[in-house]
Design a protein around this motif. Structure first.
Motif, PDB file in Angstrom:
ATOM      1  N   GLY A   1      68.459  39.031 -11.187  1.00 44.13           N
ATOM      2  CA  GLY A   1      68.799  37.627 -11.363  1.00 44.13           C
ATOM      3  C   GLY A   1      70.263  37.482 -11.706  1.00 44.13           C
ATOM      4  O   GLY A   1      70.926  38.448 -12.101  1.00 44.13           O
TER       5      GLY A   1
ATOM      6  N   GLU B   1      70.276  32.093 -15.872  1.00 52.02           N
ATOM      7  CA  GLU B   1      69.116  31.222 -16.049  1.00 52.02           C
ATOM      8  C   GLU B   1      69.079  30.093 -15.026  1.00 52.02           C
ATOM      9  O   GLU B   1      70.089  29.471 -14.719  1.00 52.02           O
ATOM     10  CB  GLU B   1      69.087  30.638 -17.461  1.00 52.02           C
TER      11      GLU B   1
ATOM     12  N   ALA C   1      64.698  27.108 -16.563  1.00 54.57           N
ATOM     13  CA  ALA C   1      64.448  28.290 -17.385  1.00 54.57           C
ATOM     14  C   ALA C   1      63.713  27.965 -18.673  1.00 54.57           C
ATOM     15  O   ALA C   1      62.923  28.770 -19.178  1.00 54.57           O
ATOM     16  CB  ALA C   1      65.777  28.994 -17.698  1.00 54.57           C
TER      17      ALA C   1
ATOM     18  N   SER D   1      62.923  31.393 -20.646  1.00 55.50           N
ATOM     19  CA  SER D   1      63.981  32.223 -20.074  1.00 55.50           C
ATOM     20  C   SER D   1      65.381  31.676 -20.334  1.00 55.50           C
ATOM     21  O   SER D   1      66.326  32.059 -19.634  1.00 55.50           O
ATOM     22  CB  SER D   1      63.761  32.370 -18.562  1.00 55.50           C
TER      23      SER D   1
ATOM     24  N   ASP E   1      69.970  36.479 -18.018  1.00 57.15           N
ATOM     25  CA  ASP E   1      71.077  36.753 -17.091  1.00 57.15           C
ATOM     26  C   ASP E   1      71.050  38.241 -16.770  1.00 57.15           C
ATOM     27  O   ASP E   1      71.785  39.026 -17.359  1.00 57.15           O
ATOM     28  CB  ASP E   1      72.409  36.353 -17.722  1.00 57.15           C
TER      29      ASP E   1
ATOM     30  N   ASP F   1      65.334  40.302 -16.551  1.00 58.75           N
ATOM     31  CA  ASP F   1      66.389  40.649 -17.493  1.00 58.75           C
ATOM     32  C   ASP F   1      65.823  41.628 -18.523  1.00 58.75           C
ATOM     33  O   ASP F   1      64.931  41.265 -19.295  1.00 58.75           O
ATOM     34  CB  ASP F   1      66.894  39.382 -18.189  1.00 58.75           C
TER      35      ASP F   1
ATOM     36  N   THR G   1      61.820  36.952 -15.616  1.00 58.14           N
ATOM     37  CA  THR G   1      62.637  35.876 -16.159  1.00 58.14           C
ATOM     38  C   THR G   1      62.942  34.862 -15.058  1.00 58.14           C
ATOM     39  O   THR G   1      63.021  35.212 -13.880  1.00 58.14           O
ATOM     40  CB  THR G   1      63.942  36.427 -16.745  1.00 58.14           C
TER      41      THR G   1
ATOM     42  N   GLU H   1      65.357  32.865 -13.240  1.00 56.19           N
ATOM     43  CA  GLU H   1      66.800  32.854 -13.009  1.00 56.19           C
ATOM     44  C   GLU H   1      67.114  32.430 -11.581  1.00 56.19           C
ATOM     45  O   GLU H   1      66.255  32.491 -10.685  1.00 56.19           O
ATOM     46  CB  GLU H   1      67.399  34.239 -13.251  1.00 56.19           C
TER      47      GLU H   1
END
Length: 276
Positions: free
Chosen positions: A15, A18, A22, A27, A31, A214, A222, A224
């Motif tokens: 990713g 975010e 997110a 999330s 990042d 992440d 996550t 992203e």
């Protein structure tokens, strides 16, 4: 461009910050690329990905070791997962599925059935990919094995779709091994440098990721934005593709190249006309 083959490399797990939603997926602050870059040594660089425009995607918030370049050779942008089912395989379905007038199907099988060209999938055994009955599936259990197969397939003069899903990056992320993630990206970048020399002038290379993970965040996956890079050996001049609303845009672009016509109910929008 008269493309005869589309090559998709799925950096599964990567990713780039975010997504706009997110907060709905625990999330905020995620990042993957930015956080794993902190585990790199001071000389960290990804020359091939940088030339393609990876750093340009985040020109306003550069990642350590990945500054934007003045003249990227690839088209670059962000792409997001539209699905509200935030699991690792959601993005894969979203990328390739499309709606006809009567049912949901996928680009992988359609281009074989309708046009007689190849769909070759280099991956481990995932149920969604294994269920594509008209595709040739090449099973691998590591990125090294996958890239060896990819290089062999790329130099062969085949038409159609060639898809390769990275395995090692997502595994290192699941292990919360940031340094391992960096090692994976370094190896992948070296293979990309070789791959770009092997491409035919009628190839379109697309690099993306179907989900993010992440390793510094206690959420899997996550939510992203995901990277999007499109590279044409016949036209190594890039520009921004902006922010794409759904991974389905990749499937829609592939469908347009091969003359497959989704119905108006399909969520994806081709960016083929922007590659000019």
């Amino acid at each position: 461009m008269d493309f005869r083959r589309v090559i998709v490399i799925d950096f599964a797990g990567l990713g780039i910050g975010e997504a706009s939603d997110a907060n709905r997926f625990n999330s905020v602050g995620a990042d993957t690329l930015g956080h794993i870059a902190r585990f790199a040594d001071p000389n960290f660089a990804l020359p091939a990905l940088s030339r393609l425009g990876l750093g340009n995607i985040r020109s306003n918030d550069p990642v350590v070791g990945l500054p934007p370049v003045e003249a990227p050779i690839g088209y670059y942008g962000k792409i997001r997962l539209k699905s509200q089912n935030n699991v690792a395989l959601s993005g894969l379905r979203e990328m390739f599925d499309y709606q006809t007038d009567i049912r949901t199907t996928n680009v992988i099988d359609s281009i074989v059935a309708l046009l007689g060209v190849n769909s070759i999938l280099i991956t481990n055994y995932l149920s969604y990919l294994s269920n594509q009955n008209m595709a040739q599936i090449i099973p691998v259990n590591s990125d090294e094995a996958g890239f060896n197969e990819l290089h062999q397939q790329v130099i062969a003069p085949n038409n159609g779709l060639l898809y390769f899903r990275l395995l090692d990056l997502q595994q290192k992320a699941l292990e919360a091994d940031g340094k391992g993630c960096i090692d994976v990206l370094n190896v992948v970048d070296q293979h990309l440098s070789r791959l770009m020399r092997e491409l035919y002038s009628t190839d379109l290379l697309m690099i993306t990721s179907t989900f993010a993970n992440d390793p510094t965040v206690d959420v899997v996956p996550t939510r992203e934005y995901l990277p999007l890079i499109a590279y044409m050996p016949a036209k190594p001049e890039g520009k921004s593709l902006g922010i794409r609303r759904t991974l389905a845009d990749i499937g829609a672009t592939t469908a347009q190249i091969f003359g497959v016509e989704p119905s108006d109910e399909s969520v994806g929008h081709s960016f083929l006309d922007e590659l000019s």
